[in-house]
Scaffold this motif. Sequence first.
Motif, PDB file in Angstrom:
ATOM      1  N   ALA A  18       2.493   1.652  -3.798  1.00  0.00           N
ATOM      2  CA  ALA A  18       3.040   0.399  -3.640  1.00  0.00           C
ATOM      3  C   ALA A  18       1.895  -0.427  -2.902  1.00  0.00           C
ATOM      4  CB  ALA A  18       4.121   0.587  -2.368  1.00  0.00           C
ATOM      5  N   THR A  19       1.935  -1.844  -3.222  1.00  0.00           N
ATOM      6  CA  THR A  19       1.266  -2.733  -2.686  1.00  0.00           C
ATOM      7  C   THR A  19       1.562  -3.053  -1.333  1.00  0.00           C
ATOM      8  OG1 THR A  19       0.652  -3.757  -4.982  1.00  0.00           O
ATOM      9  CG2 THR A  19       0.064  -5.123  -2.902  1.00  0.00           C
ATOM     10  N   VAL A  20       0.660  -2.898  -0.386  1.00  0.00           N
ATOM     11  CA  VAL A  20       0.739  -3.077   1.090  1.00  0.00           C
ATOM     12  C   VAL A  20       0.395  -4.488   1.689  1.00  0.00           C
ATOM     13  CG1 VAL A  20       1.069  -0.601   1.420  1.00  0.00           C
ATOM     14  CG2 VAL A  20      -1.202  -1.787   1.568  1.00  0.00           C
ATOM     15  N   GLN A  21       0.877  -4.833   2.831  1.00  0.00           N
ATOM     16  CA  GLN A  21       0.248  -6.111   3.292  1.00  0.00           C
ATOM     17  C   GLN A  21      -0.938  -5.616   3.806  1.00  0.00           C
ATOM     18  OE1 GLN A  21       3.138  -7.646   6.228  1.00  0.00           O
ATOM     19  NE2 GLN A  21       1.792  -9.607   6.408  1.00  0.00           N
ATOM     20  N   ALA A  22      -1.961  -6.697   3.621  1.00  0.00           N
ATOM     21  CA  ALA A  22      -3.332  -6.030   3.941  1.00  0.00           C
ATOM     22  C   ALA A  22      -3.574  -6.057   5.412  1.00  0.00           C
ATOM     23  CB  ALA A  22      -4.157  -7.525   3.363  1.00  0.00           C
ATOM     24  N   GLN A  23      -4.163  -4.851   5.901  1.00  0.00           N
ATOM     25  CA  GLN A  23      -4.425  -4.950   7.184  1.00  0.00           C
ATOM     26  C   GLN A  23      -5.533  -4.120   7.327  1.00  0.00           C
ATOM     27  OE1 GLN A  23      -1.297  -2.188   8.652  1.00  0.00           O
ATOM     28  NE2 GLN A  23      -0.330  -3.689   9.382  1.00  0.00           N
ATOM     29  N   PRO A 124      -2.119  13.971  -3.701  1.00  0.00           N
ATOM     30  CA  PRO A 124      -3.115  13.281  -3.142  1.00  0.00           C
ATOM     31  C   PRO A 124      -2.657  12.009  -2.716  1.00  0.00           C
ATOM     32  CG  PRO A 124      -3.458  13.203  -5.380  1.00  0.00           C
ATOM     33  CD  PRO A 124      -2.236  14.010  -5.425  1.00  0.00           C
ATOM     34  N   THR A 125      -3.539  11.203  -1.746  1.00  0.00           N
ATOM     35  CA  THR A 125      -2.998  10.083  -1.447  1.00  0.00           C
ATOM     36  C   THR A 125      -4.351   9.334  -1.706  1.00  0.00           C
ATOM     37  OG1 THR A 125      -1.297  10.401   0.044  1.00  0.00           O
ATOM     38  CG2 THR A 125      -2.571   8.386   0.348  1.00  0.00           C
ATOM     39  N   THR A 126      -3.929   8.139  -2.386  1.00  0.00           N
ATOM     40  CA  THR A 126      -5.341   7.127  -2.560  1.00  0.00           C
ATOM     41  C   THR A 126      -5.224   5.879  -2.084  1.00  0.00           C
ATOM     42  OG1 THR A 126      -5.566   8.551  -4.942  1.00  0.00           O
ATOM     43  CG2 THR A 126      -6.686   6.048  -4.598  1.00  0.00           C
ATOM     44  N   VAL A 127      -6.115   5.450  -1.285  1.00  0.00           N
ATOM     45  CA  VAL A 127      -6.128   4.110  -0.641  1.00  0.00           C
ATOM     46  C   VAL A 127      -7.080   3.143  -1.207  1.00  0.00           C
ATOM     47  CG1 VAL A 127      -6.196   2.835   1.636  1.00  0.00           C
ATOM     48  CG2 VAL A 127      -5.245   5.329   1.411  1.00  0.00           C
ATOM     49  N   ILE A 128      -6.650   1.938  -1.582  1.00  0.00           N
ATOM     50  CA  ILE A 128      -7.675   1.115  -2.189  1.00  0.00           C
ATOM     51  C   ILE A 128      -7.859  -0.006  -1.205  1.00  0.00           C
ATOM     52  CG2 ILE A 128      -8.466  -0.382  -4.103  1.00  0.00           C
ATOM     53  CD1 ILE A 128      -6.811   1.573  -5.727  1.00  0.00           C
ATOM     54  N   LEU A 129      -9.131  -0.375  -0.714  1.00  0.00           N
ATOM     55  CA  LEU A 129      -9.514  -1.361   0.097  1.00  0.00           C
ATOM     56  C   LEU A 129     -10.299  -2.332  -0.533  1.00  0.00           C
ATOM     57  CD1 LEU A 129     -11.036   0.781   3.013  1.00  0.00           C
ATOM     58  CD2 LEU A 129      -8.674   0.256   2.372  1.00  0.00           C
ATOM     59  N   ASP A 130     -10.286  -3.755   0.013  1.00  0.00           N
ATOM     60  CA  ASP A 130     -10.992  -4.930  -0.662  1.00  0.00           C
ATOM     61  C   ASP A 130     -12.206  -5.064  -0.056  1.00  0.00           C
ATOM     62  OD1 ASP A 130     -10.364  -6.098   1.863  1.00  0.00           O
ATOM     63  OD2 ASP A 130      -8.858  -7.569   0.950  1.00  0.00           O
ATOM     64  N   GLY A 133     -12.419  -4.977   3.719  1.00  0.00           N
ATOM     65  CA  GLY A 133     -12.082  -3.645   4.288  1.00  0.00           C
ATOM     66  C   GLY A 133     -10.494  -3.558   4.676  1.00  0.00           C
ATOM     67  N   LYS A 134      -9.786  -4.393   4.002  1.00  0.00           N
ATOM     68  CA  LYS A 134      -8.377  -4.316   4.313  1.00  0.00           C
ATOM     69  C   LYS A 134      -7.553  -3.640   3.209  1.00  0.00           C
ATOM     70  CE  LYS A 134      -8.237  -8.912   6.418  1.00  0.00           C
ATOM     71  NZ  LYS A 134      -8.431  -8.354   7.649  1.00  0.00           N
ATOM     72  N   VAL A 135      -6.714  -2.870   3.690  1.00  0.00           N
ATOM     73  CA  VAL A 135      -5.866  -1.978   2.713  1.00  0.00           C
ATOM     74  C   VAL A 135      -4.954  -2.710   1.842  1.00  0.00           C
ATOM     75  CG1 VAL A 135      -4.054  -0.176   2.704  1.00  0.00           C
ATOM     76  CG2 VAL A 135      -5.620  -0.173   4.709  1.00  0.00           C
TER      77      VAL A 135
END
Length: 160
Positions: A18-23, A124-130, A133-135
Motif C-alpha cells: 500500500a502507498t501510505v501518507q508520507a510521514q 518480510p516487510t519492505t519500507v521505501i523512504l523518499d 526520509g518520509k515513508v
Amino acid sequence: MKRLIQSSMLLLALGLSATVQAQTAPDFTLKALDGNNLRLAEQRGDIMLINFWASWCGPCIQEMPALDKLAQKYQMLGVQVWGVNVENDSSAAKAYLSKVQVAFPILFDVDNSVSKDYRVEAMPTTVILDKDGKVRSVHRGYKPGYEKKYEDDIKGLLRE
C-alpha cells in the motif's frame, strides 16, 4: 474518502502493498554485519529501501537475491537497500549470510525496537523512504515479482 481509507486498511490487512501518507520514518541506529553502526538519519538525500527479514522466513530468503540485484542496479542513482534482521539471536542470520552474500548492508535489530517502531507485522516487510526520509510505501510479505513493485516505487521517487 472513507472508501479510500477502508480500501487501504483492507490492503494492509491482507498483507498486500500500500502507498501510505508520507510521514517521516522513525530514526534508528543499528549495528551492521561488518561491525559498523549505521544511522538512518545520516542517509537523507538517498532513497532508502528497508527490508525487515528473518532467517526462518522462507519468502525472506527467497527475496534476498532480488533485493541484491535492486541494490546494485540503483546504487549509483542514490538508492540504498538495507536489510534489517529481526531475530533476537543473529547466529542463524549470520550463518545464512556466510553462504548467500549480499552487497547491501545487513543490520541487526536484536531487541526488535526498530521493527516495533515500523509496525512490522509480517515477514518480510519492505519500507521505501523518499530522499527526505518520509515513508512512501510499505509492502508486507513477498511473492516472486514483488521486486517489480519496489522498482516501480523507486523509479517514481527518482522522477520527483
